[in-house]
Design a protein around this motif. Sequence first.
Motif, mmCIF file in Angstrom:
data_model
loop_
_atom_site.group_PDB
_atom_site.id
_atom_site.type_symbol
_atom_site.label_atom_id
_atom_site.label_comp_id
_atom_site.label_asym_id
_atom_site.label_seq_id
_atom_site.Cartn_x
_atom_site.Cartn_y
_atom_site.Cartn_z
ATOM 1 N N THR A 92 0.838 -1.209 0.000
ATOM 2 C CA THR A 92 0.000 0.000 0.000
ATOM 3 C C THR A 92 0.869 1.252 0.000
ATOM 4 O O THR A 92 0.476 2.285 -0.540
ATOM 5 N N ARG A 93 2.069 1.167 0.555
ATOM 6 C CA ARG A 93 2.966 2.338 0.645
ATOM 7 C C ARG A 93 4.041 2.346 -0.438
ATOM 8 O O ARG A 93 4.970 3.147 -0.387
ATOM 9 N N ASN A 94 3.904 1.432 -1.400
ATOM 10 C CA ASN A 94 4.792 1.423 -2.570
ATOM 11 C C ASN A 94 6.268 1.284 -2.196
ATOM 12 O O ASN A 94 7.150 1.856 -2.835
ATOM 13 N N VAL A 95 6.544 0.492 -1.171
ATOM 14 C CA VAL A 95 7.923 0.303 -0.707
ATOM 15 C C VAL A 95 8.795 -0.294 -1.817
ATOM 16 O O VAL A 95 9.974 0.027 -1.945
ATOM 17 N N LEU A 96 8.213 -1.173 -2.624
ATOM 18 C CA LEU A 96 8.981 -1.836 -3.681
ATOM 19 C C LEU A 96 8.883 -1.107 -5.019
ATOM 20 O O LEU A 96 9.402 -1.582 -6.033
ATOM 21 N N PRO A 115 -5.764 2.160 -7.805
ATOM 22 C CA PRO A 115 -6.082 1.825 -6.416
ATOM 23 C C PRO A 115 -5.654 0.380 -6.090
ATOM 24 O O PRO A 115 -5.821 -0.511 -6.927
ATOM 25 N N LEU A 116 -5.139 0.176 -4.887
ATOM 26 C CA LEU A 116 -4.620 -1.124 -4.476
ATOM 27 C C LEU A 116 -5.424 -1.663 -3.300
ATOM 28 O O LEU A 116 -5.519 -1.022 -2.253
ATOM 29 N N VAL A 117 -6.024 -2.829 -3.498
ATOM 30 C CA VAL A 117 -6.778 -3.512 -2.440
ATOM 31 C C VAL A 117 -5.892 -4.623 -1.884
ATOM 32 O O VAL A 117 -5.637 -5.612 -2.570
ATOM 33 N N VAL A 134 0.891 -15.535 -9.993
ATOM 34 C CA VAL A 134 0.150 -14.264 -9.966
ATOM 35 C C VAL A 134 -0.252 -13.980 -8.528
ATOM 36 O O VAL A 134 -1.009 -14.749 -7.914
ATOM 37 N N PHE A 135 0.259 -12.895 -7.975
ATOM 38 C CA PHE A 135 -0.035 -12.557 -6.586
ATOM 39 C C PHE A 135 -1.510 -12.192 -6.414
ATOM 40 O O PHE A 135 -2.161 -11.699 -7.340
ATOM 41 N N THR A 136 -2.002 -12.415 -5.199
ATOM 42 C CA THR A 136 -3.414 -12.221 -4.882
ATOM 43 C C THR A 136 -3.836 -10.762 -4.977
ATOM 44 O O THR A 136 -4.995 -10.467 -5.250
ATOM 45 N N PHE A 137 -2.899 -9.852 -4.732
ATOM 46 C CA PHE A 137 -3.204 -8.437 -4.983
ATOM 47 C C PHE A 137 -2.028 -7.775 -5.680
ATOM 48 O O PHE A 137 -0.876 -8.180 -5.508
ATOM 49 N N ASP A 138 -2.348 -6.794 -6.529
ATOM 50 C CA ASP A 138 -1.355 -6.037 -7.295
ATOM 51 C C ASP A 138 -0.557 -6.917 -8.256
ATOM 52 O O ASP A 138 0.529 -6.549 -8.689
ATOM 53 N N THR A 156 -4.899 -7.794 -9.986
ATOM 54 C CA THR A 156 -5.609 -8.524 -8.929
ATOM 55 C C THR A 156 -5.851 -7.625 -7.708
ATOM 56 O O THR A 156 -5.071 -6.710 -7.428
ATOM 57 N N LYS A 157 -6.949 -7.901 -7.028
ATOM 58 C CA LYS A 157 -7.330 -7.142 -5.838
ATOM 59 C C LYS A 157 -7.608 -8.124 -4.709
ATOM 60 O O LYS A 157 -8.267 -9.144 -4.904
ATOM 61 N N GLY A 158 -7.088 -7.794 -3.528
ATOM 62 C CA GLY A 158 -7.031 -8.757 -2.442
ATOM 63 C C GLY A 158 -8.238 -8.827 -1.536
ATOM 64 O O GLY A 158 -9.361 -8.445 -1.897
#
Length: 355
Positions: free
Chosen positions: A54-58, A64-66, A119-123, A132-134
Amino acid sequence: MTSDAGNENCLGWAARDPSGFLSPYKFNRRDVGVDDISITITHCGVCYADVAWTRNVLAHSKYPLVPGHEIVGIVKCVGSNVQRFKTGDHIGVGTYVNSCRECEYCDDGLEVQCSKGAVFTFDGIDTDGTVTKGGYSSHIVVHERYCYKIPENYPLASAAPLLCAGITVWTPMMGHKMNQPGKSLGVIGLGGLGHMAVKFGKSFGLKVTVFSTSLSKKDEALNLLKADNFIISSNNEEMKAMEKSLDFIINTASGDIPFDQYLSLLKSGGVLSLVGFPSEVKFHPASLNLGMKSISGSLTGGTKQTQEMLDYCANHEIYPNIEIVPIQYANEALERLIKKDVKYRFVIDIANSLK
């Protein structure tokens, strides 16, 4: 089952920018395909990944990110090809929701290591190109292969943290045969992952030593979680007394640690397993070579092992220590997680609070 059964508007909580601040957000889930399951989410665990993304650390978050990848709920409807689940079943979804299903890793039930990338569960970018949205949301549509049966006798809220925190420590412990009674286990860090490593270790009959920088964790490590030993990692005398005593160390901390010192605590042939993300891994070659020691990494686990872990926890009555919160508390929960102010995993009560 009609193909549009999963396509009513989904309500979630999303971050809109790198402030990470979450607020209500409406979006559409995909139609339920022949292999898909539509899940009414009841609970979602809060993982440090939720903070980082959510804080875009990577630096690759798509807004929008769920967030949310410790998802449990109840099967709402299933596609025509689905065999393992029916409406009303208790079900879980972990950190990934798709993979190529063709490579050697997918064939082995190790989809998290898919050679084309799970494929990750979100983003994540799903095969249809959508993001994807979590699980901070009212429902989710997932291919049957990436869903887990939650045993009926196991509380749904307790199952959520198993789907990331639990499987993340279970996988390297099983991979390095750290389920054999009498072996000695060191656990660095006593958070969501670390407390599960202690619980598994004690269930397997291991001698468990907890390493922490915080003396305040001593009472809970020894009395609440029943670890055998507690070491303040900054105390050189305590650390030196542990030399060559451990078969396996699992590092769940993301702060930097003195790798040479921890490697000295391993017996010959011992393994230091990394499941956290320190800023660097730095050690002297002699720390490995002289004792035939190894450093290994691991990240969650495949579908086969995840189901085995869930069944084991139900059969052996192993439950994460959780604090249940409403979705309206999500921002505070993430702030408290950053401060390590939780024993030991927040779980959002989606069913009773997301309206």
